[in-house]
Design an enzyme around this catalytic site. Structure first.
Site, short mmCIF file in Angstrom:
data_model
loop_
_atom_site.label_atom_id
_atom_site.label_comp_id
_atom_site.label_asym_id
_atom_site.label_seq_id
_atom_site.Cartn_x
_atom_site.Cartn_y
_atom_site.Cartn_z
N LYS A 194 0.86 -1.19 0.00
CA LYS A 194 0.00 0.00 0.00
C LYS A 194 0.89 1.23 0.00
O LYS A 194 1.94 1.24 0.64
CB LYS A 194 -0.86 0.00 1.28
CG LYS A 194 -1.67 1.28 1.50
CD LYS A 194 -2.52 1.22 2.76
CE LYS A 194 -3.24 2.54 2.97
NZ LYS A 194 -4.09 2.53 4.16
N GLU A 244 -7.93 12.08 13.01
CA GLU A 244 -7.12 10.90 13.32
C GLU A 244 -6.17 11.10 14.51
O GLU A 244 -5.37 12.02 14.56
CB GLU A 244 -6.29 10.52 12.07
CG GLU A 244 -5.57 9.22 12.22
CD GLU A 244 -5.12 8.63 10.87
OE1 GLU A 244 -5.61 9.09 9.82
OE2 GLU A 244 -4.28 7.74 10.89
N GLU A 288 -7.60 -1.94 2.98
CA GLU A 288 -6.84 -0.69 3.19
C GLU A 288 -6.66 -0.45 4.69
O GLU A 288 -5.59 -0.07 5.15
CB GLU A 288 -7.71 0.43 2.60
CG GLU A 288 -6.98 1.49 1.84
CD GLU A 288 -7.96 2.57 1.38
OE1 GLU A 288 -8.91 2.25 0.64
OE2 GLU A 288 -7.78 3.73 1.78
N GLU A 421 -12.08 10.85 -3.82
CA GLU A 421 -11.85 10.74 -2.37
C GLU A 421 -10.99 11.90 -1.85
O GLU A 421 -11.32 12.51 -0.83
CB GLU A 421 -11.20 9.39 -2.06
CG GLU A 421 -10.98 9.17 -0.57
CD GLU A 421 -10.51 7.75 -0.25
OE1 GLU A 421 -11.05 6.78 -0.82
OE2 GLU A 421 -9.60 7.63 0.59
N LYS A 425 -11.94 14.96 0.78
CA LYS A 425 -11.16 15.19 2.00
C LYS A 425 -10.69 16.65 2.07
O LYS A 425 -10.68 17.26 3.13
CB LYS A 425 -9.95 14.26 2.05
CG LYS A 425 -10.31 12.82 2.43
CD LYS A 425 -9.11 11.94 2.26
CE LYS A 425 -9.40 10.50 2.66
NZ LYS A 425 -8.40 9.58 2.09
C1 LIG Z 1 -4.19 10.68 3.80
C2 LIG Z 1 -5.35 11.17 4.25
O1 LIG Z 1 -6.27 10.43 4.93
C3 LIG Z 1 -6.00 9.09 5.31
C4 LIG Z 1 -6.40 8.14 4.25
C5 LIG Z 1 -7.64 7.52 4.26
C6 LIG Z 1 -8.08 6.64 3.10
O2 LIG Z 1 -7.33 6.51 2.12
O3 LIG Z 1 -9.18 6.08 3.12
C7 LIG Z 1 -8.51 7.72 5.33
C8 LIG Z 1 -8.12 8.42 6.44
C9 LIG Z 1 -6.74 8.88 6.61
O4 LIG Z 1 -6.01 7.96 7.34
C10 LIG Z 1 -5.69 12.61 4.09
O5 LIG Z 1 -6.74 13.04 4.59
O6 LIG Z 1 -4.91 13.35 3.47
MG LIG Z 2 -9.01 5.40 0.97
#
Ligand SMILES: C=C(O[C@@H]1C=C(C(=O)O)C=C[C@H]1O)C(=O)O
Ligand SMILES: [Mg+2]
Length: 435
Positions: A194, A244, A288, A421, A425
């Site tokens: 990953k 987190e 994941e 995604e 975010k």
């Molecule tokens: C890397 C990030 O988030 C991380 C990646 C995630 C995912 O890929 O599902 C979820 C939460 C976080 O641990 C970010 O917000 O930049």
């Molecule tokens: Mg993800």
């Protein structure tokens, strides 16, 4: 009288006492004096007060950190000692029995400080500490008096609405798609399982932005998150509101978590709930997340006496929801925060698995330096420590803001879905200024 006026008056009185050198020494043989004021029952104030106070303080650096359960808030100005080695910071904190604040950048650089003035709020209890060096005490007292002269000033939240002039992302969709394809190829060749790839998007405005005002808006919008701000000089700051936890330690009890796997949250309640159910059973997202669990457990293995991983639950935010598995462990005696930090950070939620080839791939492909993004901020002390992962974050410089967002890439990743995604975010911060 405002809390800051009260602190100002009480600190000035304490500093004027002739025996200041003796009665506040942290320890006879050490160089530092701590002057502490405790207010047991602080009247209710808005969380943004501390940011508007910081905004008005000319002494740098500024550090602000609020935990996601909102029972601890730290606001600090000035630095009387800085640490670029984790072990030195740890040793100093142990020796003097005090909190140090700061963190680690994604690439590993360490920055902790003993603040000049640190205000800590635990629910309604407020503790304010002023630190002075015994060696040149007369001068130190003068410096503190100068700092105190201004601490009763609090800024108003601006009503200014800066307008966006241009937007520019480091990686456009084509580059992103190509990076993901390369990552998937490496996964197929078993170089890693990953890797978390991110993008950085810069918005330029017609006037300077206030990091303090933006974070104050974020406090009200991004509920259930850690909120942080680090600024070493005026008009530059790193801020964010992250869901987190890296870890929280109380004595030998350690709590951490695997937060990874993402679905959308919108104003459509039913669709959001379908997304929740889908997320809880989607194999790609479960995998994941599982890799983050594996990474954390492997790194902690030889420094804990027991470790327990909870079943998956949902951490719901304003624009996205995540899979989360909480992890509790008991540390062996003598395991330090320096150990915990270097073992846990950066987890496979922000770097990848295994850590080394994943971070090498990131450094080569991503196209920008992460710095504080995906690093960690928090505090260490002999009794306890807590750190968040610096996600949903932004760097502000004058009239520019750079937002960061990443996504965990595994073999089953689809570039288009991962792009959506990271866009969602980024809304945690972008939603504060993009109408
Ligand atoms: C890397 C990030 O988030 C991380 C990646 C995630 C995912 O890929 O599902 C979820 C939460 C976080 O641990 C970010 O917000 O930049
Ligand atoms: Mg993800």
């Amino acid at each position: 009288m405002s809390i800051f006026t009260e602190l100002k008056q009480r600190f000035i009185t304490l500093l004027s006492q002739p025996n200041v050198r003796q009665f506040n020494c942290l320890s006879d043989h050490l160089d530092w004096i701590k002057i502490e004021i405790i207010v047991e029952q602080l009247e209710s104030v808005q969380d943004s007060l501390w940011l508007h106070w910081l905004k008005q303080q000319p002494t740098f650096p500024h550090f602000f950190w609020q935990n996601r359960s909102n029972n601890l808030l730290l606001a600090a100005i000035g630095a009387v000692k800085t640490f670029s080695h984790l072990e030195c910071a740890e040793q100093f904190s142990q020796q003097l029995g005090i909190k140090l604040v700061g963190g680690l950048k994604f690439e590993g650089e360490c920055q902790f400080i003993l603040p000049r003035l640190c205000i800590e709020k635990n629910l309604q209890k407020l503790t304010a500490c002023l630190y002075l060096n015994k060696q040149n005490l007369a001068e130190e007292i003068q410096t503190c008096l100068a700092l105190l002269a201004n601490i009763d000033k609090v800024a108003d939240e601006t009503t200014a609405k800066p307008q966006i002039i241009t937007t520019n992302a480091v990686n456009d969709f084509d580059v992103w798609q190509n990076n993901i394809q390369q990552a998937i190829d490496k996964i197929k060749q078993q170089e890693f399982r990953k890797v978390v790839l991110a993008n950085a998007t810069t918005f330029i405005f017609n006037q300077p932005l206030s990091a303090y005002d933006l974070l104050a808006i974020s406090q009200r919008k991004n509920l259930g998150c850690y909120h942080f701000l680090w600024s070493e000089q005026p008009s530059q700051a790193f801020i964010g509101s992250s869901p987190e936890r890296l870890y929280k330690r109380e004595a030998l009890q350690l709590r951490t978590e695997a937060l990874a796997g993402t679905a959308t949250v919108t104003s459509d309640v039913e669709q959001t709930d379908r997304n929740r159910l889908w997320l809880l059973s989607d194999q790609k997202n479960i995998y994941e997340n599982q890799l983050v669990v594996d990474d954390i457990c492997e790194h902690l293995e030889d420094c804990v006496t027991q470790i327990n991983v909870n079943s998956a639950e949902i951490k719901r935010l304003h624009n996205v929801q995540h899979l989360r598995r909480k992890i509790q462990a008991t540390l062996k005696d003598q395991v330090s925060d320096a150990d915990c930090l270097t073992r846990i950070q950066p987890t496979a939620a922000v770097a990848g698995l295994p850590r080394l080839p994943a971070t090498q791939f990131i450094a080569k492909q991503e196209g920008f330096e992460r710095g504080w993004y995906a690093g960690t901020f928090g505090y260490i002390s002999p009794q306890s420590a807590e750190f968040c992962v610096n996600l949903r974050s932004a760097k502000i410089q004058q009239n520019q803001i750079t937002l960061y967002a990443g996504a965990g890439i595994v073999e089953a990743s689809d570039p288009e879905t991962e792009w959506q995604e990271i866009e969602r975010k980024a809304l945690a911060m972008a939603g504060l200024f993009v109408a």
